[in-house]
Structure formats: structure tokens, C-alpha cells
Design a protein around this motif. Structure first.
Motif, short mmCIF file in Angstrom:
data_model
loop_
_atom_site.label_atom_id
_atom_site.label_comp_id
_atom_site.label_asym_id
_atom_site.label_seq_id
_atom_site.Cartn_x
_atom_site.Cartn_y
_atom_site.Cartn_z
N LEU A 131 8.52 69.99 -69.61
CA LEU A 131 9.90 69.85 -69.19
C LEU A 131 10.04 69.13 -67.85
O LEU A 131 11.03 68.44 -67.61
CB LEU A 131 10.58 71.23 -69.10
N THR A 132 9.06 69.28 -66.97
CA THR A 132 9.14 68.64 -65.65
C THR A 132 8.62 67.21 -65.68
O THR A 132 8.97 66.40 -64.84
CB THR A 132 8.33 69.41 -64.61
N ASP A 133 7.74 66.91 -66.63
CA ASP A 133 7.09 65.60 -66.75
C ASP A 133 6.31 65.23 -65.50
O ASP A 133 6.15 64.06 -65.18
CB ASP A 133 8.10 64.50 -67.10
N TYR B 243 14.31 68.85 -62.43
CA TYR B 243 15.37 69.21 -63.37
C TYR B 243 15.60 68.04 -64.33
O TYR B 243 15.12 66.94 -64.10
CB TYR B 243 16.69 69.56 -62.65
N ARG B 244 16.31 68.33 -65.41
CA ARG B 244 16.70 67.25 -66.33
C ARG B 244 17.99 66.63 -65.81
O ARG B 244 19.02 67.28 -65.71
CB ARG B 244 16.91 67.79 -67.75
N ILE B 245 17.91 65.38 -65.46
CA ILE B 245 19.07 64.69 -64.88
C ILE B 245 20.14 64.44 -65.94
O ILE B 245 21.33 64.64 -65.69
CB ILE B 245 18.61 63.36 -64.24
N SER B 246 19.73 64.01 -67.11
CA SER B 246 20.69 63.62 -68.13
C SER B 246 19.96 63.37 -69.43
O SER B 246 18.74 63.47 -69.51
CB SER B 246 21.44 62.35 -67.70
N VAL C 247 14.18 62.99 -66.69
CA VAL C 247 13.75 64.07 -65.82
C VAL C 247 13.47 63.51 -64.43
O VAL C 247 12.96 62.39 -64.27
CB VAL C 247 12.49 64.76 -66.38
N GLY C 248 13.80 64.27 -63.44
CA GLY C 248 13.52 63.88 -62.06
C GLY C 248 13.53 65.12 -61.19
O GLY C 248 13.30 66.24 -61.66
N GLY C 249 13.84 64.92 -59.92
CA GLY C 249 13.87 66.06 -59.02
C GLY C 249 14.45 65.66 -57.69
O GLY C 249 14.81 64.50 -57.46
N ALA D 278 20.18 72.57 -67.43
CA ALA D 278 19.57 71.38 -66.83
C ALA D 278 18.13 71.59 -66.37
O ALA D 278 17.56 70.73 -65.70
CB ALA D 278 20.42 70.88 -65.65
N TRP D 279 17.54 72.73 -66.73
CA TRP D 279 16.11 72.99 -66.50
C TRP D 279 15.74 73.18 -65.04
O TRP D 279 14.59 73.00 -64.66
CB TRP D 279 15.24 71.89 -67.11
#
Length: 347
Positions: A316-318, A116-119, A268-270, A307-308
Motif C-alpha cells: 500500500l505504501t509502495d 498515503y494514497r493521494i488519488s 501513492v505518495g507521502g 486514503a491509507w
């Protein structure tokens, strides 16, 4: 909300189901009102509903430490900006003490359930501070994150990319843990703030009690520059744009942009686990996430639907590229069972 949340006491407490959780897992995340905080708290609820596990969530953590704890097997799940496993894999930045060999070995222990996109990193200030924008930061005091973590690394890099200024010589930095963030924004410790944001951002809206604010977009020429292109080549950083009208702020917040488009680096992270998590647990957790994106995750806050969560496109996920992270095999199975296609480079 308590900094430590014992989420999902029983599955019966969630929607009245009679199934009970089958085990206990531990998780670490950021402040509970942030995207990573809400994400893992939502996972705990989804896991309880599905009868997978009770997840004990420690919120308000510095994610640099949380990522290392998962890699070392001290915690089961953590929220992770993807820049952190990258830095760990090279033994640099906040992981310089590990060295390249030990850091590389630890990074191999990490796997992704979902992203997801963290910020979005950006600049804002009280109108009363008289900050004109990015060109007005020289000699100022800037609150740019906690003492150790991805947010601080990203803020320093963003300021240097946009202004050429270095902390210490071009401006003074203030570092305070997230639990004191709103107080620090309000108490005059800093002239301006370069911090992660959601839209609308909870720290901004909470701090409005002390005065109106202005949020500054990255200048378009800097956003389109070769220097910023190099920044977005770092794992976990993507170029982000959003119409100002969609940012969700009211009349007490002014957004400055050349063309009614907000620009900035998206982080981006998860939610990640150790590669040793068993296949069935990782699959079940990921399946519970997929099934709960709209009913739990998006319902938790006004900024969560954008937030994806649930995206698998590497733009988008990188994932892939310089990112050392891959999906846990159990997560891969859950995504594919749900009809999604994951890129081979991320498996």
C-alpha cells in the motif's frame, strides 16, 4: 479557503491547550480540498496541538516544484507523489532540465515522514458529452491535469495504456492549474476528464451543478494486462480496486464497470522532508501524525478514512523496490515507538 493557509497560529487555539508552538516550518501542498492538501493542513493542526511548530502551508501548488523546493532546502515539508522523486533521481520527465547527475544528488536529499494514497487516476465526463467510455476518446479533447506535474504524466500514461492513444495524434490535451479545475470541467473546454480522484471526489461533486456525470472504471482486461503491470512497477503507482457501492456517489453520478468493481491506478505518495531536518523534529511530527490519524485526518473529509493514512505495508505504501525514498530516521523512531514495524528496505 485561502490558497495560503497560516495553519496553527497557536497551540492554545487548538483544543484549548496552554502549550505553544516552538518554531516555524514551511510546507507546500496541492489544493486544500484534495488528499495531499488536507493531509498537510492536518499535520499543521497536529503539530500545533503537540506544541511542535507553527506550519505555514502554501496550498494549491504544483507538487513537481514543491518536491524540488524541499530537496533544495527552500521549503521544509511537501506532499509528494512518489513518481516525482523517482523521476528527479534520473533527471527525466519534468526534471529533465536538471540532468541525471544533479537530479540524482537532489533526490538523495528527500525523506518520508508517512505515506498515503493521494488519488486514483480515472476517466469521467458529463452525460451530455456522449462519451461512451475509454473506447470513445479518439479525437476528443481531454483535460488531463496541470501544465507540469505527476498528474499530467500519469494521465497521459493511463490513456496510452488503456487506449493506445498519444496526446497530439490521438486526442487533444488541455492543461490547466488546479485552482481553475472545476471551472474548466464546467465550461466546456474539454469533452472528458482524466484526472486524480478521491471517493467521493470533490471536483466531481462540485461540477455536478452543470449536469450529471459518468465515471468509467478501467476495463478489467486492461487492468489485468501485462502493460498495466508495467505501469504499477513505477514508484508510487499501485493497482486499486473498490466496490462501486463504496465510492460514495449519489444518483447524479453513474459508475460504469463490468462487475460493480471500480479499477484504476492508485497514486501513492507521502509528506516528505529534507534529510537534514533534525531527528527530534521529524520524530515529533511523525508521532503527532500517528496520534491524530483518526481524530484529525479522518475527520476532515468523507474520503480521508479510505486514503491509507497509517499504513506501513509496502503493498500500500509502495516503498522499496524502484522507489528511491526512505523514511527519515526520526520518522522510523516514531513509527517503531508507536508499535509499528517498518520494512528494513524502507529505513
Amino acid at each position: 479557503m485561502s490558497r495560503t493557509v497560516l495553519a496553527a497560529l497557536t497551540a492554545a487555539a487548538c483544543l484549548g491547550t496552554s502549550a505553544f508552538a516552538q518554531g516555524i516550518l514551511t510546507a507546500e501542498t496541492a489544493a486544500p480540498n484534495t488528499t495531499p492538501g488536507i493531509s498537510i493542513i492536518s499535520l499543521s493542526e497536529a503539530a500545533a496541538k503537540a506544541g511542535i511548530a507553527d506550519i505555514q502551508v502554501s496550498a494549491g501548488q504544483t507538487l513537481t516544484n514543491s518536491v524540488q523546493n524541499v530537496a533544495e532546502g527552500k521549503s521544509d515539508i511537501a506532499a509528494a507523489p512518489f513518481i516525482l522523486p523517482f523521476l528527479m533521481s534520473r533527471g527525466v520527465g519534468p526534471y529533465a532540465g536538471l540532468g541525471a547527475e544533479a537530479g540524482g544528488d537532489l533526490a538523495k536529499n528527500l525523506a518520508v515522514l508517512y505515506t498515503y494514497r493521494i488519488s486514483v487516476q480515472g476517466l469521467y465526463a458529463y452525460d451530455s458529452a456522449g462519451i461512451s467510455g475509454w473506447d470513445g476518446l479518439e479525437g476528443k479533447t481531454i483535460y488531463n491535469g496541470p501544465p507540469r506535474g505527476a498528474a499530467l504524466t500519469n494521465a497521459r500514461l493511463l490513456i496510452k495504456t488503456v487506449t493506445g492513444l498519444e496526446e497530439g495524434s490521438g486526442y487533444s490535451g488541455v492543461q490547466v492549474n488546479w485552482g481553475q479545475a472545476v471551472k474548466t470541467i464546467q465550461d466546456g473546454s474539454a469533452d472528458a476528464f482524466v484526472l486524480p480522484q478521491a471517493f467521493p471526489d470533490s471536483r466531481v461533486t462540485a461540477a455536478l451543478a452543470s449536469g450529471n456525470m459518468t465515471v468509467f472504471s478501467m476495463p478489467k482486461d486492461k487492468f489485468d494486462s501485462e502493460a498495466f503491470g508495467k505501469v504499477t512497477n513505477l514508484p508510487g503507482t499501485v493497482a486499486f480496486t473498490m466496490p462501486v457501492a463504496d465510492m460514495g456517489y449519489g444518483e447524479n453520478v453513474t459508475v460504469v464497470s463490468e462487475d460493480d468493481t471500480f479499477r484504476g491506478p492508485g497514486t501513492v505518495g507521502g509528506d516528505i522532508v529534507n534529510v537534514d531536518m533534525d531527528f527530534d523534529t521529524a520524530k515529533a511530527l511523525t508521532a503527532a501524525f500517528i496520534e491524530s490519524i483518526e481524530t484529525i485526518y479522518h475527520a476532515k473529509s468523507s474520503f480521508m478514512p479510505s486514503a491509507w493514512h497509517g499504513e506501513t505495508d509496502i503493498a500500500l505504501t509502495d516503498m522499496c523496490g524502484n522507489n528511491p525514498m526512505k523514511y527519515h530516521p526520526g520518522a522510523v523512531a516514531a513509527w517503531e515507538d508507536a508499535g509499528y514495524t517498518l520494512p528494513d528496505c524502507a529505513k
